[in-house]
Scaffold this motif. Structure first.
Motif, mmCIF file in Angstrom:
data_model
loop_
_atom_site.group_PDB
_atom_site.id
_atom_site.type_symbol
_atom_site.label_atom_id
_atom_site.label_comp_id
_atom_site.label_asym_id
_atom_site.label_seq_id
_atom_site.Cartn_x
_atom_site.Cartn_y
_atom_site.Cartn_z
ATOM 1 N N ASP A 184 1.198 -1.041 -0.190
ATOM 2 C CA ASP A 184 -0.339 0.552 0.471
ATOM 3 C C ASP A 184 0.901 0.581 -0.149
ATOM 4 O O ASP A 184 0.324 2.325 0.029
ATOM 5 C CB ASP A 184 -0.416 0.004 1.968
ATOM 6 N N ARG A 185 1.626 1.007 1.225
ATOM 7 C CA ARG A 185 2.883 2.764 0.817
ATOM 8 C C ARG A 185 3.775 2.956 -0.112
ATOM 9 O O ARG A 185 4.048 3.785 -0.536
ATOM 10 C CB ARG A 185 3.522 2.241 2.032
ATOM 11 N N CYS A 186 4.624 1.325 -0.466
ATOM 12 C CA CYS A 186 5.614 1.722 -1.500
ATOM 13 C C CYS A 186 5.492 2.400 -2.941
ATOM 14 O O CYS A 186 4.478 1.281 -3.964
ATOM 15 C CB CYS A 186 6.635 0.540 -1.444
ATOM 16 N N PRO A 187 5.824 2.729 -3.285
ATOM 17 C CA PRO A 187 5.200 3.409 -4.910
ATOM 18 C C PRO A 187 5.664 2.735 -5.643
ATOM 19 O O PRO A 187 4.825 2.832 -6.700
ATOM 20 C CB PRO A 187 6.018 4.416 -5.013
ATOM 21 N N TRP A 212 -0.240 -0.892 -9.058
ATOM 22 C CA TRP A 212 -0.067 -2.161 -9.414
ATOM 23 C C TRP A 212 -0.696 -3.210 -9.012
ATOM 24 O O TRP A 212 0.004 -4.513 -9.887
ATOM 25 C CB TRP A 212 1.585 -1.960 -8.246
ATOM 26 N N LEU A 213 -1.162 -3.274 -7.983
ATOM 27 C CA LEU A 213 -1.997 -4.938 -7.269
ATOM 28 C C LEU A 213 -2.276 -5.212 -8.655
ATOM 29 O O LEU A 213 -3.145 -5.839 -9.427
ATOM 30 C CB LEU A 213 -2.005 -4.429 -6.050
ATOM 31 N N GLN A 214 -3.346 -3.613 -9.062
ATOM 32 C CA GLN A 214 -3.899 -4.244 -9.602
ATOM 33 C C GLN A 214 -4.169 -4.426 -11.110
ATOM 34 O O GLN A 214 -5.212 -4.988 -11.709
ATOM 35 C CB GLN A 214 -5.293 -2.416 -10.290
ATOM 36 N N LEU A 239 7.405 2.712 -14.776
ATOM 37 C CA LEU A 239 7.848 3.721 -14.102
ATOM 38 C C LEU A 239 8.128 5.118 -13.483
ATOM 39 O O LEU A 239 8.294 5.988 -13.135
ATOM 40 C CB LEU A 239 9.343 2.845 -13.804
ATOM 41 N N GLU A 240 8.221 5.602 -15.123
ATOM 42 C CA GLU A 240 8.085 7.066 -15.611
ATOM 43 C C GLU A 240 6.820 7.622 -13.950
ATOM 44 O O GLU A 240 7.613 8.789 -13.217
ATOM 45 C CB GLU A 240 8.030 7.369 -16.688
ATOM 46 N N SER A 241 5.985 6.997 -14.599
ATOM 47 C CA SER A 241 4.671 7.252 -14.098
ATOM 48 C C SER A 241 5.010 7.836 -12.357
ATOM 49 O O SER A 241 4.865 8.255 -11.683
ATOM 50 C CB SER A 241 3.612 6.953 -14.284
ATOM 51 N N THR A 242 5.279 6.353 -11.710
ATOM 52 C CA THR A 242 5.731 6.139 -10.605
ATOM 53 C C THR A 242 6.717 6.731 -10.165
ATOM 54 O O THR A 242 6.187 8.000 -8.911
ATOM 55 C CB THR A 242 6.372 4.918 -9.896
ATOM 56 N N LEU A 243 7.396 7.094 -10.906
ATOM 57 C CA LEU A 243 8.457 8.679 -9.941
ATOM 58 C C LEU A 243 8.355 10.146 -9.809
ATOM 59 O O LEU A 243 8.217 10.428 -9.095
ATOM 60 C CB LEU A 243 10.033 8.895 -10.852
ATOM 61 N N GLU A 244 7.223 10.239 -10.933
ATOM 62 C CA GLU A 244 7.067 11.485 -10.923
ATOM 63 C C GLU A 244 5.324 11.597 -9.970
ATOM 64 O O GLU A 244 5.650 13.176 -9.031
ATOM 65 C CB GLU A 244 5.532 11.627 -12.232
ATOM 66 N N ASN A 245 4.723 9.750 -9.526
ATOM 67 C CA ASN A 245 3.998 10.717 -8.327
ATOM 68 C C ASN A 245 4.357 10.708 -7.062
ATOM 69 O O ASN A 245 4.376 11.527 -5.936
ATOM 70 C CB ASN A 245 3.263 9.253 -8.240
#
Lengths: 727, 254
Positions: B129-132, B138-140, B159-165
Motif C-alpha cells: 500500500d505504501r511503497c510507490p 500495481w496490484l490492480q 516506472l516513469e509515472s511512479t517516479l513522477e507520483n
C-alpha cells in the motif's frame, strides 16, 4: 406586476405565430443567489434567503424574451445530485423526469470549485446547460480573474457573468439560453474522465444498462455512474437485481484495486477534473486574506460573545416588533373606529337591523381586530428576513446545535423553530431542510409551540390589560420562553418515545455574510405578511361571519322575548321609581336579555358545553366560546372576545375598549391563563393542514392537534390551580 | 489457563470455537443445534467437541444449557477470527482471488499459519500500500495480469509515472510518515489534510459532495461557544460539523 401581465397576454395572443415555448430549470448550490436571479428574470415575488436551502418548494415563473416564452422552474438549492436529502431528490426528479429544455446552473463565482461540482453532474445528465457566474463582482473583489473563453471551451458550455442583486447580465443570460436550445445537442466530449480503472468498469456497466433497455430516457453512462456510486434511488427505479449485482461487483473490484470505495473515488476525480480546469482558467491575483465575513464571525460566533449576541439579537427582535409597531397600530385602530362610526351612522339610532349588526360586529369588528396587529407582524417578519438574508440564520444553527443536539434534534431544526415565531405554516414548510424524516416530524410537531405571530394579538390585548407597563416587555419574554421550554420538552419526549432514532449528520455551510438588499428583505417580508393578510381576509372573515351567525341564531323564543318586554313595561310604567333609577333597571334588563340571547345561541351552547371542561383552567363560558373560534385560527380569539362582549353591552353605543372589559371581568391570573392556553393549544387549522401535507399522514396532524390541546389543558389547569392557592 | 494454552488446539476444535464465536455474536448464546447446523456435522460429535473445549476452559458448557464463551475462550476465538480475516483479505486484495474461494482457502490456511507469519502478511499488505513501486494500481495490474494474456508492455511508462507520483507526493506533503489523527483532535487555527473518511452513509457522501475529498486541506476555524459544532474552512468556504462527525475524518496535521 402590470408589466408581467401584459407580457402574459401578449404571448398567449401571439402563440400561433413564431413564439417558442421553453422550459428552463434553474439549478445551483444553496446561497448561490439562485432565487435572486429567478426573481430577476421572472419578476415574480419570491422568497430569497441566505440560509442553506430556503427554497424548498418547486417554484415556477414566466419570462418572455424576444419571441421566446420561458417557463422557469426554480429548483431547490443543492450541492449535488445524490439522493441525499428531500431537496436533492426534488431537484433530480425535475432534471431527469421533467426534461427541461435548458438548465441554467447558477454558480457562485467566488466559490467556483464547489459550485462546479453540481454543474458537472448536470453535464453528465446530458442536458443543454448555461452557466451563470453569479456574484462576479464579489469574485472580482477577491482578486479572481476568469478566462471565460477557456472555461467555456473546456466545459463545452456557455458562461454568462452576472451580478444578480444588481440586475446585471439578465439579457445576456436569456439570449444564451435561447441560443443553447437552438444548438440543442450537448457537448459530451468535455465530461470528466474518471481514470482507466473506473472508466473500464463504467463502460461495462453502461453496456449492461443499454442491453437492459431500462430507463432509456436517461443517459446510460449517467445510470452507470449512479449504479457504481451505490445510489439507492436509481437502483429502486431500475429494480434490476442483475445490474445491481454487476455494479456491486464492479465496486468491489475498484475498492480492492484503488483502496477506496467508488463513491469517494468518483467525487475525488470530479474535483480533480474541476481543479484541472480551474488551474488553467482562473487566476487569483490577490493573496487570500481574511475577508470581512471572517472578521465578523470572529466576534459574532466567538466563544465569549457568541451567545450573548445571539440572545441579545433575539431580544432586540421582539422589542423592535413592539416599539416600532406601536404607533401604526394606533392609526389602524383609529381608522377602524372611524369606519365603524361612519357605517353605523347610516342606520337610525337604536336600529335592530341585522345587516348593520353583521357589518359592524361581524365584519369590521372581526377583520379590524386582526388588521390592527399587522404592523407587529410586518416588523417581526422584517427582522427575520434580515437575519436570514444576512446569513446570520446559519450561525444561529451553528450556535444552537449543541443545545438542539442534547434534545436529540439538529441545529437546523432551530431555524424552522425560529420562523415559527412568525408563522407556523412557513416554519413547517421550512423543515424540509432537515434530512431525516424523524427529525422533520419532531420539528413539525413542536413548531407550533414557538409562539407564532397570530398569537401576538392575544398577548398584545391581554398584557396591557392586566400588567403595569414596565412589565409589558418581560411578560412577553416570559410567555415566549415558556413556549420554547415546552417545545424543548416535547421534542425531547417525542425523541425518547414515538420518534426514536439517530440524529443525522450536521454538515452545514456557513455562507459569507451579505448585506441584505432592501428589495430582497422587503419582498421577503411582504410575502410572509401577505400570507397572514390573506388569512385575515379570507379564513378569518369567514370565521367572523360564521361566529356572528352562531351568536344570532337561534335567538330567544317569542315567549322569552315577551317576558323581557313585560318586565320592561312594568318598570317603565312604575311611577314610584325616580327617572335615573328606572333607566338603570331598564339597562339591567337589556343586559340580561342579551346574555340570555347569547347563551341560547349556537355559540353559547358550544361554549357552555365546554365550560365544565375548561373551568379548571379558570375560563368562563365567554372565554370558552372565544377559544372555540381560536381553535380555527388563533387571531380570531381577539375579534371573538370583542363580539362576545359587544353583545353583552349592546346598549352602550360608546363601546369601551375590550381591554377595560377584560380588566373588569377577570383576574390577572385568568389573563395569564388565557395567554398560556392560547400559546400551547393547537394552532390554526392551516397549521394542521400543512402538517398533514408535509408529513403526508393524517395521523401526525391529528396527533399534533390532540397532543397540543391536551398539553394546553394540563399546563393551564396546573398554573391556574396553583396560582389560586398562592393568591 | 497455562495448562490449557500449552497444548495447541486441534484444527477442528478451532473451527468449533470460531463457530461458537460467530453464533454468540449473533444470538448472545449458542446451542448445540446451532453449532451442528453451522458446521454441518452430527450432534454427537458436537457434544464431544464441546466437552473438550470446556475442559480447556474456553467455553461455559453444561449439557442442555446454552453455551457461552469464557473470557479466555473469547480472546482465543478472536485470534482465530483475525487470522482468518487477514488471510482472506490478503487473498482477495493482494492476490485477486475470488471472494468465495478466498474464504474457503482462508478457512483451511488459518490453522496452519502461525501468528508470526500472519503478522508478516499484514506487514506485506501495508508495505504494498505504501511503497510507490508497488501501490494499489500495481496490484490492480496484477489482477489484470492474472485474467488476461501476459505481456510486459508499458513498463517504462509505468516506472516513469511512479517516479513522477513520488515527486508530486514529496512536494505536497514534505513528511509522508507523520502519523494521522482525527479531525476533532486538530486544534483551532491549525491545518490538516484529509487522509480518508471512515465509515459510510450519508455524512460521508455529503462531505464528499462538498469537496472533502482525500488530500483536501482543512483548517479548523473555531469551536461553537457551547463546545460542539466546529467550524472548518475548506476549499475557501466555511463548513460546520459536529465533533462526533469530525472524529470520522482521518487527517494528517500540517
Amino acid at each position: 406586476m402590470p408589466n408581467l401581465l401584459r407580457e402574459d397576454e401578449k404571448s398567449t395572443s401571439s402563440s400561433d405565430s413564431s413564439t417558442h415555448q421553453l422550459t428552463v430549470a434553474l439549478a445551483g448550490n444553496p446561497n448561490s443567489g439562485k432565487t435572486t436571479i429567478f426573481n430577476l428574470i421572472t419578476g415574480a415575488r419570491q422568497h430569497v434567503g441566505n440560509y442553506p436551502g430556503v427554497t424548498v418548494e418547486e417554484v415556477r415563473g414566466v419570462c418572455k424574451f424576444g419571441q421566446t416564452r420561458m417557463d422557469v422552474i426554480d429548483l431547490p438549492g443543492t450541492y449535488s445530485l445524490t439522493a441525499y436529502s428531500a431537496e436533492e431528490l426534488v431537484a433530480r426528479q425535475v432534471l431527469t423526469e421533467g426534461k427541461p429544455d435548458v438548465v441554467v446552473d447558477i454558480v457562485d463565482a467566488s466559490n467556483l470549485n464547489r459550485n462546479l461540482y453540481l454543474a458537472i453532474q448536470i453535464m453528465e445528465l446530458q442536458l443543454p446547460m448555461v452557466l451563470a457566474f453569479n456574484m462576479s463582482d464579489v469574485a472580482a473583489s477577491q482578486g479572481l480573474k476568469f478566462d471565460l473563453d477557456m472555461l467555456q471551451q473546456r466545459l463545452g458550455l456557455k458562461i454568462v457573468p452576472m451580478v444578480g442583486n444588481k440586475g446585471t447580465g439578465k439579457d445576456d443570460l436569456l439570449s444564451a439560453v435561447t441560443e443553447t436550445t437552438r444548438q440543442a445537442e450537448t457537448a459530451t466530449g468535455s465530461l470528466p474522465n474518471y481514470g482507466e480503472e473506473i472508466e473500464r468498469e463504467l463502460v461495462e456497466l453502461q453496456k449492461a444498462v443499454e442491453e437492459s433497455a431500462l430507463l432509456t430516457d436517461l443517459p446510460p453512462r449517467w445510470i452507470a455512474i449512479k449504479l457504481l456510486e451505490g445510489d439507492s434511488d436509481i437502483r429502486e427505479k431500475l429494480a434490476h437485481t442483475e445490474l445491481a449485482d454487476l455494479a456491486d461487483k464492479a465496486a468491489q473490484r475498484l475498492e480492492s484495486e484503488l483502496g477506496d470505495n467508488p463513491e469517494a473515488l468518483l467525487a475525488d476525480r470530479r474535483y480533480g477534473f474541476i481543479n484541472g480546469v480551474c488551474r488553467e482558467a482562473v487566476q487569483s491575483t490577490v493573496e487570500s486574506r481574511r475577508r470581512v465575513s471572517d472578521r465578523i464571525d470572529a466576534v459574532v460566533v466567538s466563544r465569549i460573545l457568541g451567545l450573548p449576541i445571539f440572545l441579545g439579537l433575539m431580544y432586540l427582535v421582539f422589542q423592535l416588533t413592539f416599539t416600532l409597531g406601536g404607533p401604526p397600530m394606533e392609526w389602524i385602530e383609529a381608522a377602524f373606529g372611524w369606519l365603524a362610526v361612519t357605517i353605523g351612522g347610516l342606520w337610525p339610532t337604536g336600529s335592530e337591523s341585522l345587516l348593520r349588526s353583521l357589518l359592524l360586529d361581524g365584519i369590521i369588528g372581526g377583520v379590524g381586530g386582526v388588521l390592527v396587529f399587522l404592523p407587529n407582524i410586518l416588523f417581526l417578519f422584517l427582522a427575520i428576513a434580515i437575519l436570514e438574508d444576512s446569513g446570520y440564520m446559519a450561525r444561529a444553527a451553528f450556535l444552537m446545535d449543541r443545545l438542539m443536539h442534547k434534545i436529540g434534534m439538529h441545529g437546523k431544526s432551530f431555524v424552522p423553530m425560529l420562523i415559527g415565531f412568525g408563522c407556523s405554516v412557513p416554519a413547517i414548510m421550512a423543515t424540509r431542510t432537515l434530512e431525516s424524516r424523524k427529525d422533520r416530524l419532531v420539528t413539525m410537531l413542536v413548531v407550533p409551540l414557538m409562539s407564532c405571530g397570530a398569537r401576538l394579538p392575544i398577548y398584545a390585548l391581554i398584557i396591557p390589560a392586566f400588567f403595569p407597563s414596565k412589565w409589558h416587555g418581560p411578560m412577553l419574554w416570559i410567555i415566549y420562553l415558556i413556549g420554547i421550554a415546552l417545545a424543548v420538552f416535547c421534542a425531547w419526549f417525542l425523541k425518547k418515545t414515538v420518534l426514536r432514532g439517530e440524529t443525522p449528520p450536521f454538515v452545514m455551510e456557513l455562507p459569507p455574510y451579505r448585506l441584505p438588499t432592501l428589495r430582497s428583505v422587503l419582498t421577503h417580508m411582504w410575502n410572509r405578511s401577505s400570507a397572514y393578510l390573506k388569512k385575515a381576509g379570507t379564513i378569518i372573515l369567514g370565521i367572523s361571519i360564521l361566529l356572528w351567525a352562531m351568536q344570532q341564531w337561534p335567538g330567544l323564543s317569542a315567549t322569552q322575548v315577551g317576558e323581557f318586554e313585560t318586565m320592561r313595561t312594568a318598570i317603565a310604567t312604575d311611577s314610584s321609581l325616580d327617572e335615573s333609577f328606572r333607566d338603570l333597571r331598564l339597562e339591567e334588563i337589556d343586559f340580561a336579555e342579551a346574555e340570555a340571547t347569547l347563551q341560547s345561541s349556537l355559540m353559547g351552547r358550544v361554549g357552555s358545553v365546554l365550560e365544565p371542561v375548561l373551568k379548571p383552567c379558570g375560563f368562563d363560558w365567554k372565554i370558552s366560546t372565544a377559544m372555540v373560534g381560536a381553535f380555527a385560527a388563533k387571531e380570531v380569539f381577539v375579534s371573538q372576545m370583542g363580539i362576545v362582549y359587544s353583545l353583552g353591552e349592546e346598549q352602550d353605543e360608546e363601546s369601551e375598549p375590550l381591554r377595560e372589559k377584560l380588566q373588569a371581568n377577570y383576574t390577572e391570573l385568568q389573563g395569564f391563563c388565557i395567554m398560556l392556553f392560547c400559546l400551547i393549544s393547537a394552532p390554526c387549522m392551516a397549521t394542521i393542514a400543512v402538517t398533514k401535507r408535509e408529513s403526508n399522514s393524517w395521523m401526525w396532524a391529528l396527533l399534533q392537534l390532540a397532543g397540543l390541546t391536551f398539553l394546553a389543558w394540563v399546563v393551564t389547569t396546573a398554573v391556574y390551580q396553583a396560582g389560586q392557592l398562592i393568591t | 489457563m497455562a495448562a490449557s494454552s500449552a497444548t495447541p488446539l486441534s484444527e477442528s476444535l478451532e473451527d468449533y470455537l470460531e463457530a461458537i464465536f460467530w453464533i454468540v455474536k449473533e444470538k448472545q448464546a449458542a446451542r448445540a443445534k446451532d453449532i451442528s447446523d453451522r458446521l454441518k456435522v452430527a450432534r454427537s460429535s458436537v457434544t464431544g467437541a464441546l466437552r473438550a473445549l470446556a475442559e480447556r476452559n474456553l467455553i461455559n458448557y453444561v449439557p442442555y444449557d446454552v453455551i457461552t464463551l469464557t473470557r479466555h475462550g473469547q480472546s482465543t476465538a478472536e485470534k482465530i477470527v483475525r487470522r482468518h480475516e487477514v488471510l482472506r483479505d490478503f487473498l482477495i486484495k493482494v492476490l485477486s482471488v475470488e471472494e468465495k474461494e478466498a474464504d474457503k482457502a482462508a478457512c483451511r490456511m488459518e490453522h496452519a499459519v502461525t501468528n508470526e507469519i500472519i503478522e508478516r502478511f499484514v506487514a506485506f499488505a501495508e508495505f504494498i500500500d505504501r511503497c510507490p513501486r508497488a501501490n494499489a494500481s500495481w496490484l490492480q495490474s496484477f489482477g489484470y495480469h492474472c485474467e488476461h494474456e501476459k505481456s510486459a508492455n508499458g513498463c517504462e511508462k509505468c516506472l516513469e509515472s511512479t517516479l513522477e507520483n513520488v515527486r508530486d507526493q514529496s512536494m505536497t506533503s514534505s513528511s509522508e510518515t507523520t502519523e494521522t489523527t482525527t479531525l476533532d483532535e486538530v486544534k483551532c487555527g491549525e491545518k490538516a489534510s484529509i487522509v480518508r473518511i471512515s465509515g459510510s452513509g450519508s455524512i460521508r457522501r455529503r462531505l464528499l459532495d462538498m469537496g472533502a475529498t482525500n488530500g483536501t486541506i482543512i483548517e479548523v476555524e473555531r469551536v461553537a461557544p457551547l463546545g460542539d459544532p466546529i467550524e472548518l474552512k475548506i476549499k475557501g468556504y466555511h463548513l460546520s460539523l459536529r465533533k462526533e462527525e469530525a472524529k470520522r475524518i482521518i487527517v494528517q496535521p500540517i
